[in-house]
Design a protein around this motif. Structure first.
Motif, PDB file in Angstrom:
ATOM      1  N   ASP B  67      41.094  -3.920   6.559  1.00  0.00           N
ATOM      2  CA  ASP B  67      39.761  -4.108   7.140  1.00  0.00           C
ATOM      3  C   ASP B  67      38.978  -2.798   7.224  1.00  0.00           C
ATOM      4  O   ASP B  67      37.762  -2.785   7.097  1.00  0.00           O
ATOM      5  CB  ASP B  67      39.869  -4.702   8.556  1.00  0.00           C
ATOM      6  N   TYR B  68      39.709  -1.722   7.453  1.00  0.00           N
ATOM      7  CA  TYR B  68      39.020  -0.452   7.670  1.00  0.00           C
ATOM      8  C   TYR B  68      38.250   0.014   6.431  1.00  0.00           C
ATOM      9  O   TYR B  68      37.297   0.758   6.525  1.00  0.00           O
ATOM     10  CB  TYR B  68      40.030   0.624   8.092  1.00  0.00           C
ATOM     11  N   TYR B  69      38.687  -0.445   5.247  1.00  0.00           N
ATOM     12  CA  TYR B  69      37.957  -0.113   4.024  1.00  0.00           C
ATOM     13  C   TYR B  69      36.755  -1.045   3.816  1.00  0.00           C
ATOM     14  O   TYR B  69      35.778  -0.673   3.198  1.00  0.00           O
ATOM     15  CB  TYR B  69      38.862  -0.255   2.807  1.00  0.00           C
ATOM     16  N   LEU B  70      36.904  -2.276   4.301  1.00  0.00           N
ATOM     17  CA  LEU B  70      35.909  -3.305   3.998  1.00  0.00           C
ATOM     18  C   LEU B  70      34.776  -3.335   5.018  1.00  0.00           C
ATOM     19  O   LEU B  70      33.716  -3.885   4.755  1.00  0.00           O
ATOM     20  CB  LEU B  70      36.590  -4.682   3.954  1.00  0.00           C
ATOM     21  N   HIS B  71      35.048  -2.803   6.208  1.00  0.00           N
ATOM     22  CA  HIS B  71      34.052  -2.825   7.267  1.00  0.00           C
ATOM     23  C   HIS B  71      33.963  -1.450   7.896  1.00  0.00           C
ATOM     24  O   HIS B  71      34.967  -0.760   8.008  1.00  0.00           O
ATOM     25  CB  HIS B  71      34.438  -3.821   8.367  1.00  0.00           C
ATOM     26  N   THR B  72      32.775  -1.095   8.318  1.00  0.00           N
ATOM     27  CA  THR B  72      32.626   0.145   9.066  1.00  0.00           C
ATOM     28  C   THR B  72      32.513  -0.226  10.542  1.00  0.00           C
ATOM     29  O   THR B  72      31.654  -1.020  10.910  1.00  0.00           O
ATOM     30  CB  THR B  72      31.361   0.896   8.625  1.00  0.00           C
ATOM     31  N   PRO B  73      33.400   0.298  11.377  1.00  0.00           N
ATOM     32  CA  PRO B  73      33.337  -0.085  12.794  1.00  0.00           C
ATOM     33  C   PRO B  73      32.091   0.479  13.466  1.00  0.00           C
ATOM     34  O   PRO B  73      31.503   1.443  12.988  1.00  0.00           O
ATOM     35  CB  PRO B  73      34.608   0.540  13.378  1.00  0.00           C
ATOM     36  N   MET B  74      31.685  -0.155  14.568  1.00  0.00           N
ATOM     37  CA  MET B  74      30.507   0.317  15.297  1.00  0.00           C
ATOM     38  C   MET B  74      30.684   1.779  15.676  1.00  0.00           C
ATOM     39  O   MET B  74      29.757   2.575  15.603  1.00  0.00           O
ATOM     40  CB  MET B  74      30.319  -0.503  16.581  1.00  0.00           C
ATOM     41  N   ASP B 166      36.937  -1.461  17.643  1.00  0.00           N
ATOM     42  CA  ASP B 166      37.506  -2.735  17.184  1.00  0.00           C
ATOM     43  C   ASP B 166      36.437  -3.688  16.665  1.00  0.00           C
ATOM     44  O   ASP B 166      36.749  -4.723  16.098  1.00  0.00           O
ATOM     45  CB  ASP B 166      38.235  -3.436  18.337  1.00  0.00           C
ATOM     46  N   LEU B 167      35.170  -3.353  16.923  1.00  0.00           N
ATOM     47  CA  LEU B 167      34.092  -4.280  16.569  1.00  0.00           C
ATOM     48  C   LEU B 167      33.676  -4.046  15.122  1.00  0.00           C
ATOM     49  O   LEU B 167      32.986  -3.083  14.810  1.00  0.00           O
ATOM     50  CB  LEU B 167      32.909  -4.088  17.529  1.00  0.00           C
ATOM     51  N   LEU B 168      34.138  -4.918  14.243  1.00  0.00           N
ATOM     52  CA  LEU B 168      33.761  -4.860  12.834  1.00  0.00           C
ATOM     53  C   LEU B 168      32.767  -5.999  12.620  1.00  0.00           C
ATOM     54  O   LEU B 168      33.119  -7.169  12.718  1.00  0.00           O
ATOM     55  CB  LEU B 168      34.994  -5.028  11.948  1.00  0.00           C
ATOM     56  N   VAL B 169      31.537  -5.627  12.346  1.00  0.00           N
ATOM     57  CA  VAL B 169      30.454  -6.613  12.337  1.00  0.00           C
ATOM     58  C   VAL B 169      30.483  -7.436  11.052  1.00  0.00           C
ATOM     59  O   VAL B 169      30.625  -6.897   9.958  1.00  0.00           O
ATOM     60  CB  VAL B 169      29.094  -5.899  12.470  1.00  0.00           C
ATOM     61  N   ILE B 170      30.370  -8.749  11.220  1.00  0.00           N
ATOM     62  CA  ILE B 170      30.325  -9.636  10.059  1.00  0.00           C
ATOM     63  C   ILE B 170      28.962 -10.325  10.009  1.00  0.00           C
ATOM     64  O   ILE B 170      28.373 -10.612  11.053  1.00  0.00           O
ATOM     65  CB  ILE B 170      31.448 -10.688  10.128  1.00  0.00           C
ATOM     66  N   PRO B 171      28.436 -10.557   8.809  1.00  0.00           N
ATOM     67  CA  PRO B 171      27.093 -11.136   8.693  1.00  0.00           C
ATOM     68  C   PRO B 171      27.074 -12.621   9.069  1.00  0.00           C
ATOM     69  O   PRO B 171      27.884 -13.408   8.560  1.00  0.00           O
ATOM     70  CB  PRO B 171      26.755 -10.938   7.215  1.00  0.00           C
ATOM     71  N   GLU B 172      26.134 -12.971   9.932  1.00  0.00           N
ATOM     72  CA  GLU B 172      26.056 -14.342  10.432  1.00  0.00           C
ATOM     73  C   GLU B 172      25.768 -15.341   9.316  1.00  0.00           C
ATOM     74  O   GLU B 172      26.342 -16.425   9.286  1.00  0.00           O
ATOM     75  CB  GLU B 172      24.963 -14.426  11.515  1.00  0.00           C
ATOM     76  N   HIS B 173      24.884 -14.946   8.369  1.00  0.00           N
ATOM     77  CA  HIS B 173      24.470 -15.930   7.346  1.00  0.00           C
ATOM     78  C   HIS B 173      25.633 -16.347   6.440  1.00  0.00           C
ATOM     79  O   HIS B 173      25.556 -17.366   5.773  1.00  0.00           O
ATOM     80  CB  HIS B 173      23.289 -15.396   6.521  1.00  0.00           C
ATOM     81  N   VAL B 174      26.701 -15.573   6.433  1.00  0.00           N
ATOM     82  CA  VAL B 174      27.877 -15.959   5.636  1.00  0.00           C
ATOM     83  C   VAL B 174      28.914 -16.650   6.517  1.00  0.00           C
ATOM     84  O   VAL B 174      29.400 -17.733   6.209  1.00  0.00           O
ATOM     85  CB  VAL B 174      28.522 -14.719   4.982  1.00  0.00           C
ATOM     86  N   TYR B 175      29.213 -16.017   7.643  1.00  0.00           N
ATOM     87  CA  TYR B 175      30.347 -16.458   8.452  1.00  0.00           C
ATOM     88  C   TYR B 175      30.034 -17.636   9.380  1.00  0.00           C
ATOM     89  O   TYR B 175      30.931 -18.203   9.974  1.00  0.00           O
ATOM     90  CB  TYR B 175      30.917 -15.293   9.257  1.00  0.00           C
ATOM     91  N   ALA B 176      28.745 -17.978   9.511  1.00  0.00           N
ATOM     92  CA  ALA B 176      28.405 -19.114  10.368  1.00  0.00           C
ATOM     93  C   ALA B 176      28.677 -20.428   9.656  1.00  0.00           C
ATOM     94  O   ALA B 176      28.753 -21.479  10.273  1.00  0.00           O
ATOM     95  CB  ALA B 176      26.943 -19.028  10.792  1.00  0.00           C
ATOM     96  N   ARG B 177      28.816 -20.355   8.336  1.00  0.00           N
ATOM     97  CA  ARG B 177      29.046 -21.579   7.561  1.00  0.00           C
ATOM     98  C   ARG B 177      30.537 -21.790   7.318  1.00  0.00           C
ATOM     99  O   ARG B 177      31.265 -20.824   7.074  1.00  0.00           O
ATOM    100  CB  ARG B 177      28.323 -21.491   6.222  1.00  0.00           C
ATOM    101  N   GLY B 178      30.953 -23.029   7.344  1.00  0.00           N
ATOM    102  CA  GLY B 178      32.349 -23.334   7.042  1.00  0.00           C
ATOM    103  C   GLY B 178      33.241 -23.156   8.259  1.00  0.00           C
ATOM    104  O   GLY B 178      32.785 -22.907   9.373  1.00  0.00           O
ATOM    105  N   ASP B 179      34.516 -23.288   8.006  1.00  0.00           N
ATOM    106  CA  ASP B 179      35.497 -23.173   9.089  1.00  0.00           C
ATOM    107  C   ASP B 179      35.831 -21.701   9.292  1.00  0.00           C
ATOM    108  O   ASP B 179      36.417 -21.057   8.425  1.00  0.00           O
ATOM    109  CB  ASP B 179      36.761 -23.965   8.719  1.00  0.00           C
ATOM    110  N   PHE B 180      35.461 -21.179  10.450  1.00  0.00           N
ATOM    111  CA  PHE B 180      35.586 -19.748  10.690  1.00  0.00           C
ATOM    112  C   PHE B 180      37.034 -19.267  10.567  1.00  0.00           C
ATOM    113  O   PHE B 180      37.305 -18.158  10.111  1.00  0.00           O
ATOM    114  CB  PHE B 180      35.044 -19.420  12.083  1.00  0.00           C
ATOM    115  N   LYS B 181      37.959 -20.131  10.998  1.00  0.00           N
ATOM    116  CA  LYS B 181      39.347 -19.680  11.046  1.00  0.00           C
ATOM    117  C   LYS B 181      40.051 -19.771   9.693  1.00  0.00           C
ATOM    118  O   LYS B 181      40.986 -19.035   9.427  1.00  0.00           O
ATOM    119  CB  LYS B 181      40.130 -20.496  12.073  1.00  0.00           C
ATOM    120  N   ILE B 182      39.588 -20.693   8.857  1.00  0.00           N
ATOM    121  CA  ILE B 182      40.323 -20.936   7.612  1.00  0.00           C
ATOM    122  C   ILE B 182      39.609 -20.369   6.378  1.00  0.00           C
ATOM    123  O   ILE B 182      40.239 -19.805   5.492  1.00  0.00           O
ATOM    124  CB  ILE B 182      40.543 -22.462   7.428  1.00  0.00           C
ATOM    125  N   ASP B 183      38.282 -20.478   6.355  1.00  0.00           N
ATOM    126  CA  ASP B 183      37.550 -20.204   5.109  1.00  0.00           C
ATOM    127  C   ASP B 183      37.459 -18.729   4.734  1.00  0.00           C
ATOM    128  O   ASP B 183      37.072 -18.397   3.616  1.00  0.00           O
ATOM    129  CB  ASP B 183      36.141 -20.790   5.191  1.00  0.00           C
TER     130      ASP B 183
END
Lengths: 281, 543
Positions: B67-74, B166-183
């Motif tokens: 995750d640390y490569y894919l996201h920049t923490p706050m 610990d807060l790695l921000v994810i974009p709402e327009h992508v992650y709000a769709r579908g099953d958050f836990k599985i997709d």
């Protein structure tokens, strides 16, 4: 009527194989050493970390382990655990297997259906996983492991006994017993079972070998007999971390497991041949 | 004090189009080989496969590594573990509030709010991160403009700032769709310097540098993670040059670290990280509830001999909840000395005598038998437990060592269904041990599974986390350190140093103070490989 008993005949045939005799002698010797272990070795649990991981020398003939314990003492004491677990587990599976197999084979019908389905259910689970599950559910101990092994490995014995019963239950001697008014229990245990037990003994011999292996595997996974009791498996387990520079930790228990398992397999093999009327006379 | 102190965080985000002002890398000459160069592939080892690529759902250190490569923490940590700007450009603290200003491309304050909501949503079951934001107050949290967010907390505590790491921000327009836990277990949209190329479950994860990254660009073109669970297998792969870094065991370090043919291409590193091993005593146990008895048991551990013989000096004796590297550490607290005879005297004075001459101490007809849970298969706990067992046996105490698989062990410990257990903690950069020792933190609420309760300790714990001035906090925590060392809710044993093998072709591998090689800034993002040593590039392209 004068006739050699089956067992005498089998023993005579068994003796013809030098290898099998050697294996039997080996097992007897190991069993004797295991019996008198406390008299011939130092304390296998005496910790001395100042001399940990010492290679074999005069004071420690087979070296020391990662806590400085004498490997020779631990391998010898390990034989007690391995043999006890192997024999007891096999005895348990023999009792359960023979009983259920006899019921199924003798009565047939619903009893047979029930036992056969039970066998199939038990066989559905991967053996090692099932044992691991049982051991993890309770807690790993000497007793749990023996019971877990016994409770999961009776299916072979049960199928053998069932098959034999199907073959012999309507033979003349069984009919004679029935005609003379013997009750079912007497017919099953007194007349039929002794005549059905021979092939089961062969599988029991293999069973001991496999129980020893499984106990080692469990100990190797850290789910075996709890420390500090030495078993061949947990000596190997502690060897894994030090394999590159402490060969003696892996080699000696490994050889012990290999020889013992091989011995039981050779014995089983030979007993099977000796029992087989079609093999050379 | 009336009611709960409010804590407000204001966060500003500026949407900036990605700029590419950096000059293109020049071809290196031999004189340039000491300066960082762009390009190349590093092959890292993962100790287990990741559970998910969804950073909110991250479960293990493996997940975090990727995750640390894919996201920049706050908020990043620097090498000294101080908070420095990450996605958040800056922040301010007031008596009852904080202001965070952030600068990120395409990340809006709405995304931050979305991520925070997901973290604390009980439906998400975010196992690791939820605790870091359990004081979040959604009523006072609001988006001010696309670049600014106010984050409110029910309670004002000083460790909160570090939790923004610990807060790695994810974009709402992508992650709000579908099953958050599985997709989102195998796909990811992040704001970090790398993007996912492919994931082969159980085998490898390949990441590639994003050319349009908004922050300082890392040097390495690709990062390949190989999943190798077994330490010995990893070490052999290291020796063959198949991976560039791995943690190694103390025994491997001792046996192989000095071999010249390995030293030629392997850099052997050793340093202390924020972790320690300890015996957790169930303070509710009728026998172990007495701190004098716990201290007596602690006297039966020969730490000096273990450090010398087992670790050859590569471990330190612990005496409390803080490691010597932490500012909260109290250097005046003594380590309990190995003294079994003194322990026996204490036990006798407590009424434990061998009345029936069976070699075991007893009291009221009951022998002194204890049961210690250890993790089955753990390299550290098995030898320790057996040494402790042998020592206790000498003075007439029977210790049953029960190996359990980790999940079962934790379940029993959290339920209080145990006497003692040998465990270890990895600590956060902020030293606050509130969740471990405050009497309000008995499970399931917190992690005080030793059921330690001391009003004085509660007071110090509360005081320490509410104070924002580090000098004052230090004083409080040093008192707490002495108190806990005296009460022995745990018996702290060892801090074993981490040993690493790193291929020498990787340059600028630095360690932080206590946080190790990874997940601080620049940390692994500062690594580079000289152009003539990019051995792993060719096979990657061919595949």
């Amino acid at each position: 009527m004068k006739r050699d008993s089956v067992s005498a005949m089998t023993w005579r045939r068994f003796q013809r194989s030098k290898l099998a005799l050697g294996a039997l002698a080996y097992v007897v010797v190991v069993a004797l050493i295991a019996l008198i272990a406390p008299m011939i070795t130092v304390d296998p649990n005496a910790v001395d970390i100042a001399s940990r991981l010492r290679p074999p020398d005069h004071t420690h003939r087979l070296g020391t382990d990662d806590l400085g314990r004498d490997v020779l003492a631990r391998v010898i004491h390990g034989a007690r655990v391995s043999l006890t677990v192997g024999l007891t587990a096999t005895l348990i599976s023999l009792l359960i297997g023979s009983f259920l197999g006899a019921i199924a084979g003798y009565y047939g019908g619903a009893a047979d259906w029930l036992v056969s389905r039970l066998i199939e259910i038990v066989l559905c689970f991967p053996f090692l996983l099932l044992v691991l599950g049982i051991v993890a559910l309770f807690r790993p101990s000497f007793i749990t492991i023996m019971i877990a092994l016994g409770l999961t490995s009776w299916t072979t014995e049960a199928r053998f006994v069932r098959g034999e019963f199907l073959r012999i239950r309507d033979m003349e001697f069984a009919q004679a017993a029935r005609a003379s008014g013997a009750r079912d229990a007497r017919i099953i245990f007194r007349h039929l079972l002794p005549n059905a037990i021979a092939p089961v003994l062969v599988s029991a011999s293999f069973g001991v070998a496999s129980a020893i292996l499984i106990e080692s595997a469990l100990s190797f996974l850290g789910m075996g007999v709890p420390p500090p009791t030495p078993t061949w498996g947990n000596i190997l387990y502690s060897a894994e971390q030090h394999l590159e520079y402490a060969w003696w930790l892996a080699v000696f228990p490994g050889v012990a497991i290999f020889l013992t398992v091989a011995a039981f397999n050779i014995i089983g093999d030979r007993v099977r041949d000796a029992l087989d009327p079609r093999s050379e006379s | 004090m009336d009611g709960v102190k409010r804590f407000v965080v204001l966060l500003l985000l500026a949407v900036v189009a990605c700029t590419n002002e950096r000059p293109l890398p020049t071809v290196s000459t031999s004189e340039d080989l000491k300066k960082p160069q762009e390009g190349g592939t590093v092959v890292r080892r993962l100790q287990g496969d990741i559970a998910t690529l969804n950073p909110v759902m991250a479960q293990s250190v493996n997940d975090r590594q990727v995750d640390y490569y894919l996201h920049t923490p706050m908020v990043h940590f620097d090498a000294d573990l101080s908070a420095i700007p990450g996605l958040a450009e800056k922040w301010e603290i007031s008596s009852d509030g904080r202001l965070y200003t952030s600068d990120g491309s395409n990340v809006t304050a709405g995304d931050v709010l979305f991520t925070l909501k997901k973290i604390i949503d009980p439906q998400t079951e975010a196992p690791q991160i939820a605790g870091a934001f359990d004081q979040l107050d959604l009523r006072t949290t609001r988006v001010v403009d696309p670049h600014t967010i106010v984050v409110g907390f029910k309670d004002g505590i000083s460790p909160q700032l570090a939790h923004f790491n610990d807060l790695l921000v994810i974009p709402e327009h992508v992650y709000a769709r579908g099953d958050f836990k599985i997709d989102f277990t195998s796909r990811v949209v992040g704001c970090g310097p790398y993007r996912l190329v492919r994931r082969v479950a159980g085998k490898e994860i390949l990441l590639e540098r994003r050319p349009e990254y908004w922050g300082p660009r890392p040097n390495l073109q690709r990062v390949l993670f190989k999943v190798i669970a077994d330490d010995i297998t990893a070490w052999n792969a290291m020796k063959r040059g198949e991976i560039d870094e791995t943690i190694i065991s103390t025994d491997t370090w001792l046996a192989e670290g000095r071999r010249p043919e390995l030293q030629k291409f392997i850099d052997f590193r050793r340093f202390y990280t924020l972790n320690y091993n300890y015996i957790a005593w169930n303070n509710r146990d009728p026998v172990l509830g007495d701190k004098r008895l716990r201290r007596a048991l602690a006297m039966c551990i020969d730490l000096k001999s273990i450090i010398e013989n087992v670790y050859h000096g590569t471990a330190r004796a612990m005496n409390g909840p803080f490691t010597p590297d932490q500012w909260a550490y109290n250097p005046d607290v003594p380590v309990i000395e190995y003294n079994p005879q003194e322990a026996l005297r204490t036990l006798r004075s407590l009424g434990w005598l061998d009345t029936n001459k069976d070699g075991l101490l007893d009291k009221g007809g009951k022998p002194l038998k204890l049961e210690m849970l250890i993790t089955a298969g753990s390299i550290a706990s098995n030898p320790f437990a057996q040494l402790f067992q042998a020592e206790l046996k000498k003075i007439g105490i029977e210790l049953d060592v029960v190996p359990l698989d980790f999940a079962t062990l934790i379940q029993r410990v959290l339920a209080g269904n145990y006497q003692c257990a040998y465990l270890s903690w990895n600590l956060d950069p902020d030293p606050d041990p509130f969740a471990l020792f405050d009497s309000s933190q008995f499970p399931p609420r917190g992690q005080n599974f030793v059921f330690y309760s001391n009003p004085e300790a509660d007071r110090l714990l509360e005081e320490g986390r509410r104070e924002f001035d580090q000098t004052k906090r230090k004083k409080t925590y040093q008192q707490l350190h002495a108190l806990l060392a005296d009460d022995q809710p745990y018996t702290w044993t060892l801090q074993v140093s981490s040993k690493w093998a790193i291929n020498k072709r990787i340059r600028d591998v630095k360690e932080s103070k206590g946080w190790g090689l990874f997940q601080w800034f620049p940390g692994e993002l500062g690594w580079w490989i000289p152009i003539d040593q990019r051995t792993h590039d060719v096979p990657l392209r061919r595949r």
